[in-house]
Design an enzyme around this catalytic site. Structure first.
Site, PDB file in Angstrom:
ATOM      1  N   GLY A  51      31.605   9.480   8.322  1.00 58.66           N
ATOM      2  CA  GLY A  51      31.654  10.316   7.123  1.00 58.66           C
ATOM      3  C   GLY A  51      33.037  10.867   6.964  1.00 58.66           C
ATOM      4  O   GLY A  51      33.839  10.828   7.893  1.00 58.66           O
ATOM      5  N   CYS A  78      31.230   7.275  14.747  1.00 55.94           N
ATOM      6  CA  CYS A  78      32.301   8.115  14.217  1.00 55.94           C
ATOM      7  C   CYS A  78      31.805   9.541  13.945  1.00 55.94           C
ATOM      8  O   CYS A  78      31.433  10.253  14.869  1.00 55.94           O
ATOM      9  CB  CYS A  78      32.893   7.446  12.964  1.00 55.94           C
ATOM     10  N   TYR A  79      31.773   9.936  12.694  1.00 54.84           N
ATOM     11  CA  TYR A  79      31.273  11.275  12.371  1.00 54.84           C
ATOM     12  C   TYR A  79      29.847  11.465  12.913  1.00 54.84           C
ATOM     13  O   TYR A  79      29.500  12.505  13.459  1.00 54.84           O
ATOM     14  CB  TYR A  79      31.303  11.465  10.853  1.00 54.84           C
ATOM     15  N   HIS A 165      34.579   2.416  14.818  1.00 59.19           N
ATOM     16  CA  HIS A 165      33.743   1.765  13.800  1.00 59.19           C
ATOM     17  C   HIS A 165      33.381   0.350  14.243  1.00 59.19           C
ATOM     18  O   HIS A 165      34.168  -0.579  14.036  1.00 59.19           O
ATOM     19  CB  HIS A 165      34.480   1.703  12.461  1.00 59.19           C
ATOM     20  N   GLU A 167      31.309  -1.570  12.899  1.00 59.42           N
ATOM     21  CA  GLU A 167      30.862  -2.388  11.763  1.00 59.42           C
ATOM     22  C   GLU A 167      31.991  -3.141  11.070  1.00 59.42           C
ATOM     23  O   GLU A 167      31.740  -4.062  10.307  1.00 59.42           O
ATOM     24  CB  GLU A 167      30.108  -1.527  10.748  1.00 59.42           C
ATOM     25  N   SER A 220      19.417 -16.853 -15.394  1.00 62.49           N
ATOM     26  CA  SER A 220      20.769 -16.768 -15.937  1.00 62.49           C
ATOM     27  C   SER A 220      21.577 -18.000 -15.568  1.00 62.49           C
ATOM     28  O   SER A 220      22.652 -18.213 -16.086  1.00 62.49           O
ATOM     29  CB  SER A 220      21.470 -15.539 -15.353  1.00 62.49           C
ATOM     30  N   GLY A 221      21.042 -18.797 -14.660  1.00 63.64           N
ATOM     31  CA  GLY A 221      21.825 -19.897 -14.124  1.00 63.64           C
ATOM     32  C   GLY A 221      22.461 -19.505 -12.803  1.00 63.64           C
ATOM     33  O   GLY A 221      23.020 -20.336 -12.113  1.00 63.64           O
ATOM     34  N   GLY A 222      22.373 -18.228 -12.441  1.00 67.12           N
ATOM     35  CA  GLY A 222      22.964 -17.760 -11.185  1.00 67.12           C
ATOM     36  C   GLY A 222      21.996 -17.864 -10.014  1.00 67.12           C
ATOM     37  O   GLY A 222      20.817 -18.180 -10.186  1.00 67.12           O
ATOM     38  N   VAL A 223      22.508 -17.598  -8.828  1.00 66.08           N
ATOM     39  CA  VAL A 223      21.707 -17.681  -7.609  1.00 66.08           C
ATOM     40  C   VAL A 223      20.576 -16.657  -7.622  1.00 66.08           C
ATOM     41  O   VAL A 223      19.431 -16.957  -7.282  1.00 66.08           O
ATOM     42  CB  VAL A 223      22.564 -17.355  -6.356  1.00 66.08           C
ATOM     43  N   ASP A 224      20.926 -15.433  -8.024  1.00 67.82           N
ATOM     44  CA  ASP A 224      19.973 -14.339  -7.866  1.00 67.82           C
ATOM     45  C   ASP A 224      18.713 -14.537  -8.697  1.00 67.82           C
ATOM     46  O   ASP A 224      17.599 -14.419  -8.194  1.00 67.82           O
ATOM     47  CB  ASP A 224      20.634 -13.009  -8.237  1.00 67.82           C
ATOM     48  N   SER A 225      18.897 -14.852  -9.976  1.00 71.44           N
ATOM     49  CA  SER A 225      17.704 -14.997 -10.802  1.00 71.44           C
ATOM     50  C   SER A 225      16.917 -16.229 -10.370  1.00 71.44           C
ATOM     51  O   SER A 225      15.678 -16.226 -10.417  1.00 71.44           O
ATOM     52  CB  SER A 225      18.061 -15.047 -12.287  1.00 71.44           C
ATOM     53  N   ALA A 226      17.604 -17.259  -9.899  1.00 70.02           N
ATOM     54  CA  ALA A 226      16.896 -18.460  -9.459  1.00 70.02           C
ATOM     55  C   ALA A 226      16.035 -18.161  -8.231  1.00 70.02           C
ATOM     56  O   ALA A 226      14.869 -18.577  -8.156  1.00 70.02           O
ATOM     57  CB  ALA A 226      17.887 -19.581  -9.146  1.00 70.02           C
ATOM     58  N   LYS A 369      23.666 -10.541  -0.732  1.00 67.09           N
ATOM     59  CA  LYS A 369      23.797 -11.903  -1.249  1.00 67.09           C
ATOM     60  C   LYS A 369      23.511 -12.994  -0.215  1.00 67.09           C
ATOM     61  O   LYS A 369      22.820 -13.971  -0.502  1.00 67.09           O
ATOM     62  CB  LYS A 369      25.229 -12.080  -1.767  1.00 67.09           C
TER      63      LYS A 369
END
Ligand code: XMP
Length: 514
Positions: A51, A78-79, A165, A167, A220-226, A369
């Protein structure tokens, strides 16, 4: 889940990703969560993020101390590490040993967190204060020049923490340390796999839509909607109808990919709406990016609504559910995360009209993603679809800086197809997260082509590398590839006499130009 408590740093989401990379489901929660609320979520472990504040600051973000008495494993970063130290009876002080950036960590003793790791390792630090004395029962298991207590653990209580950190990629062994905490200290098992995720999401969709509900999904033709559509199709079969709105803002070949490849892989019912004229006429004269997004978002929904009556064939059957491929980063960037500023109104979240007539089904709302891609592969979608670069819902409209017209779209489509073809040919698809190709329609540049002076437009190449689109760096595409793209675009695309490269990271730039 593993709960990642957000103390207001930008790292909480990244930590959640890292936990999931260790194949354990995780969610970000605000630090204002109470111990009762934590208990209700039945967490497998809690990770306290970094933080911006000092634990001694007036308004330092805190956490209900009863959380430490729940018997749930806790990992502080960290914090969060300092907060944990104080809450459990250790001491934190401003020792003057501040460290920012890379430093060297030396594991000490025979701790579990760093077992098997090198005796010295680079780690990424960002702190003013430092833990002076570890809480009773905890052993100090690593130190750095500026932080004598840089990590501690109490395996019996299943608690540990680190000042650095783990990550970030600048801590090369960080992921191993986090994973060791999850497996060896907290005793968790890796179960968050694509197969399990898909199964869980399909069950969730079934529960939400019920035994007879009808749903519609915009592709939409994109990955997500597919992937969202494929999941819902698995859950409710033909009660889902996919609607593909061809708004004329797509890239070359996208319509065919949806109509042929997607349908072949899923067997989903598909209706195509030809809406190019509607969209282009409403976009005429619009050059403000937010107005473009809002206009397109609204027209999208209206187009679905228009398609509904066709789909069900009678006015009585009611399609109640609208499926959207919203992802976790979209939700957070649109202000859905606590205290996060609204950066752009993504049309699939913030730009929805208020009188929306559907309930939303957003099966990917909590996914990143790479997880969406893994689920897509699990569902048998072809690589051409799951491996695609992200493409924004408002399409090429937000890649034309200026008014959107048919001619400009055709021009940009050509330039985009050339860039994509050459980047693929150069073997760069795995390196590049996405490469927007942008037409600066409002800018005229002077050129010389053949015998004459031209007065054309510049095309911008924006290749970026990223893990999640939240941050990005510009990709160092080889000069040879850039040269081929530049030559081909200026030769083959009329009215373009200049190709320029965008060399800005995100932040401060965003990936798209609008
Ligand atoms: P920015 O430009 O905000 O983009 O750095 C981050 C990621 O989001 C995509 N993007 C959108 N996707 N609707 C979408 O579905 C939108 O309105 C939108 N705007 C940006 C962008 O392509 C990048 O992957």
């Amino acid at each position: 889940p593993v709960l990642v408590v957000d103390f207001g740093a930008q790292y909480a989401q990244l930590i959640a990703r890292r936990v999931r990379e260790a194949r354990i489901y995780s969610e970000v929660v605000p630090h204002t969560i109470t111990a009762d609320e934590v208990r209700a979520k039945n967490p497998a472990a809690i990770v306290l993020s970094g933080g911006p504040a000092s634990v001694y600051a007036e308004d330092a973000p805190s956490l209900d101390p009863a959380v430490f008495d729940l018997g749930v494993p806790v990992f502080g970063i960290c914090y969060g590490f300092q907060m944990m130290a104080r809450a459990l009876g250790g001491t934190v002080a401003n020792t003057g040993g501040r460290e920012f950036g890379r430093t060297t960590l030396t594991p000490t003793g025979d701790g579990v967190l760093h077992a098997g790791l090198p005796a010295e390792q680079p780690v990424w630090m960002s702190h003013n204060d430092a833990v002076q004395v570890a809480p009773e029962g905890f052993s100090t298991v690593a130190s750095t020049p500026g932080a004598p207590v840089a990590a501690f653990e109490n395996v019996g209580r299943r608690m540990a923490g680190v000042q650095y950190h783990p990550e970030v990629l600048h801590s090369p062994h960080g992921q191993e340390v986090l994973t060791r905490f999850l497996y060896e200290v907290a005793g968790l098992k890796p179960t968050w796999t694509a197969a399990n995720i898909a199964e869980q999401l399909i069950a969730d969709v079934r529960a939400q839509v019920g035994e007879s509900g009808l749903a519609i999904c915009g592709l939409s033709g994109g990955v997500d909607s597919a992937v969202a559509a494929a999941l819902v199709q698995r859950a409710i079969g033909d009660r889902l109808t996919c609607v593909f709105v061809d708004h004329g803002l797509l890239r070359q070949g996208e319509r065919e990919q949806v109509q042929t490849d997607f349908v072949a892989a899923t067997g989903a019912r598909l209706v195509t709406v030809d809406a190019e004229e509607t969209f282009l006429s409403r976009l005429a004269g619009v050059s403000d990016p937010e107005t473009k997004r809002k206009t397109i978002g609204e027209l999208f929904i209206r187009s679905f609504e228009g398609a509904v009556s066709e789909v069900v064939g009678s006015a009585d059957a009611k399609v109640e559910f609208l499926v959207q491929g919203t992802l976790y980063p979209d939700v957070v960037e649109s202000g859905g995360g606590a205290g996060t500023a609204n950066i752009k109104s993504h049309h699939n979240v913030g730009g929805l009209p208020e009188d929306l007539e559907f309930s939303l089904v957003e099966p990917l709302r909590l996914l990143f993603k790479d997880e969406v891609r893994a689920v897509g592969r699990e569902l048998g979608l072809p690589e051409e679809i799951v491996g695609r670069q992200p493409f924004p819902g408002p399409g090429l409209a937000i890649r034309i800086v200026g008014e959107v017209t048919k001619d400009r779209l055709d021009l940009l489509r050509k330039a985009d197809a050339i860039a994509r073809e050459e980047l693929t040919a150069a073997g760069l698809d795995g390196t590049i997260w996405q490469c927007p190709v942008v037409l600066l329609a409002d800018v005229r540049s002077v050129g010389v082509q053949g015998d004459g002076r031209t007065y054309g437009h510049p095309i911008v190449l924006r290749p970026v590398s990223s893990e999640d689109a939240m941050t990005a760096d510009w990709t160092r595409v080889p000069y040879e590839t850039l040269e081929i793209i530049s030559t081909r675009i200026t030769n083959e695309v009329e009215d373009v006499n200049r190709v320029v490269l965008d060399v800005t990271s995100k932040p401060p730039g965003t990936i798209e130009w609008e």
